[in-house]
Design a protein around this motif. Structure first.
Motif, mmCIF file in Angstrom:
data_model
loop_
_atom_site.group_PDB
_atom_site.id
_atom_site.type_symbol
_atom_site.label_atom_id
_atom_site.label_comp_id
_atom_site.label_asym_id
_atom_site.label_seq_id
_atom_site.Cartn_x
_atom_site.Cartn_y
_atom_site.Cartn_z
ATOM 1 N N TYR A 51 18.498 38.906 19.507
ATOM 2 C CA TYR A 51 20.162 39.109 20.128
ATOM 3 C C TYR A 51 20.214 40.418 20.396
ATOM 4 C CZ TYR A 51 21.465 41.064 15.336
ATOM 5 O OH TYR A 51 21.495 41.848 14.473
ATOM 6 N N PHE A 67 24.799 38.419 22.046
ATOM 7 C CA PHE A 67 24.223 37.706 23.288
ATOM 8 C C PHE A 67 22.905 37.347 22.964
ATOM 9 C CE2 PHE A 67 21.275 37.368 26.836
ATOM 10 C CZ PHE A 67 21.844 36.460 27.650
ATOM 11 N N GLY A 78 23.403 29.552 30.549
ATOM 12 C CA GLY A 78 24.180 30.020 29.377
ATOM 13 C C GLY A 78 25.254 29.379 28.921
ATOM 14 N N HIS A 105 20.529 30.286 27.064
ATOM 15 C CA HIS A 105 21.042 31.671 26.758
ATOM 16 C C HIS A 105 22.371 31.374 25.858
ATOM 17 C CE1 HIS A 105 18.108 33.589 28.902
ATOM 18 N NE2 HIS A 105 18.557 32.900 29.951
ATOM 19 N N CYS A 106 22.939 32.141 24.817
ATOM 20 C CA CYS A 106 24.036 31.981 24.267
ATOM 21 C C CYS A 106 24.963 33.249 24.042
ATOM 22 C CB CYS A 106 24.016 31.293 22.748
ATOM 23 S SG CYS A 106 23.284 29.447 22.841
ATOM 24 N N LEU A 107 26.217 33.286 24.255
ATOM 25 C CA LEU A 107 26.943 34.391 23.877
ATOM 26 C C LEU A 107 27.990 33.744 22.674
ATOM 27 C CD1 LEU A 107 28.144 37.273 24.536
ATOM 28 C CD2 LEU A 107 29.426 36.311 26.340
ATOM 29 N N LEU A 140 29.501 36.549 30.199
ATOM 30 C CA LEU A 140 28.346 35.781 30.266
ATOM 31 C C LEU A 140 27.832 35.697 31.847
ATOM 32 C CD1 LEU A 140 26.264 33.831 28.642
ATOM 33 C CD2 LEU A 140 27.582 31.772 29.596
ATOM 34 N N ARG A 143 25.409 38.867 33.144
ATOM 35 C CA ARG A 143 24.256 38.902 32.525
ATOM 36 C C ARG A 143 23.172 38.456 33.566
ATOM 37 N NH1 ARG A 143 24.003 41.492 27.578
ATOM 38 N NH2 ARG A 143 21.716 40.980 27.804
#
Length: 372
Positions: A51, A67, A78, A105-107, A140, A143
């Motif tokens: 992260y 993130f 994401g 992908h994660c935020l 997001l 990115r």
């Protein structure tokens, strides 16, 4: 007693009732509008996830965020994760765990007045959840790793996800878990949660008044922060999920949201899908512990975000990733506390001090789900 005297007495009684109802609404706002803040007690590293810590600007506030890149950080879809009331970004880590396994992908952020954020001077509403969810989504998309984005929210965070989706056509999909249908029903439900002895003929108009008084400081109107209105405005794919044993936001809210979404798309053969999933035995929180929840969320997102992992394979990867609730006090609605200053003291609205804001950060917590 003459007719004029009787009329004057009746008017005085009516005015007293309206005045008491207004004091009730002010007291509700003072007690229910200021969530207790629980800073994160763990990080993605505790679950073996890579992260990056960052700040997401939103309406003059810098929201703490993580993130979490999928794989080796190669380009792909994401997902923004939005926690609920009196929660924080570490509560979303089980979601990030299975989504990461499925190639997303994660935020995840702390909504203002939650987690590591400072307290606010005005009561918090679903409108702020929507504003912060939208800011996170926009962050997001900046990115370089992210090719498309969706939003997944829980409870109040689910309202925020729907509001953000309605505000930005780039939101490729929304997953709303345990979402309240509209502010009036949410307010009425808090009366029930607090076991206030208010009969329906009084409770529903009182909920209407209380909702409007609650929203006034931030100048919101109900239609702008209603999940039912937002789900009708959002044109993208929607997955609505609820547990049938949810005693915080009953499963009937899902039916109302689904009906509103489908009505808005009726007659359009090219309309995006509206999907629903009811988890048998599921409560308000922790639905991610059910493998079917994980599989359906991953399948739905993979189908609409067009990543490199096929929907059925993403579902299989997510279902095979065990997820357990974060070991700490789960969120609950402080307004229903039996503690001094809690919502149940609203029965004393005629007493001096009833409408003053209660400092709730010092109140005790309990391990049970609330309007998170």
């Amino acid at each position: 007693m003459g007719l004029v005297t009787r009329a004057g007495l009746a008017a005085a009684i009516a005015a007293a009732q309206v005045g008491l109802a207004y004091r009730f609404a002010l007291a509700y706002r003072a007690r229910a509008g200021y969530p207790r803040r629980f800073p994160p007690t763990m990080s993605p590293a505790d679950l073996g996830l890579p992260y990056e810590t960052l700040a997401v600007p939103s309406g003059g506030v810098d929201l703490p965020a993580w993130f979490i890149p999928a794989g080796s950080g190669q380009p792909g879809p994401g997902v923004v994760l939005v926690h609920g009331w009196e929660s924080a970004r570490d509560r979303t880590l089980p979601l990030a765990l299975f989504l990461h396994a499925a190639g997303f992908h994660c935020l995840t952020i702390d909504i203002r007045c939650h987690g590591a954020n400072p307290a606010e001077t005005m009561p918090l509403t679903a409108g702020e959840f929507g504003l912060d969810a939208l800011a996170a989504f926009q962050a997001l998309l900046t990115r370089p790793e992210v090719t498309s984005g969706a939003i997944l929210g829980h409870s109040m965070g689910a309202i925020g996800a729907l509001l953000a989706g309605a505000a930005d056509p780039r939101v490729a999909a929304v997953v709303a878990t345990s979402a309240p249908g509209d502010p009036y029903r949410l307010t009425r439900q808090t009366f029930r949660l607090a076991r206030l002895p208010i009969p329906d003929p009084i409770a529903y108009p009182l909920a209407w008044l209380t909702t409007h008084v609650y929203l006034r400081p931030r100048r919101h109107v109900v239609a702008d922060i209603s999940a039912t209105a937002a789900v009708a405005r959002y044109a993208g794919p929607i997955l609505l999920i609820h547990g049938d044993d949810d005693d915080v936001v009953p499963v009937g809210h899902l039916s109302r949201l689904a009906a509103a979404a489908r009505r808005s798309r009726a007659g359009d053969p090219d309309a995006a899908p509206v999907e629903t999933l009811v988890i048998a035995g599921g409560q308000h929180s922790w639905l991610y512990e059910d493998a079917r929840y994980r599989a359906e969320v991953a399948r739905f997102l993979a189908a609409h975000l067009e990543g490199s992992i096929a929907p059925l394979h993403a579902a299989s990867l997510a279902a095979a990733t065990p997820c357990e609730r974060v070991p700490a006090a789960e969120e609950r609605l402080s307004a229903v506390d039996e503690l001094p200053g809690g919502f149940r003291t609203l029965v004393r609205v005629a007493l001096p001090g009833a409408t003053k804001r209660v400092e709730i950060d010092a109140l005790a917590t309990a391990d049970e789900p609330g309007l998170g």
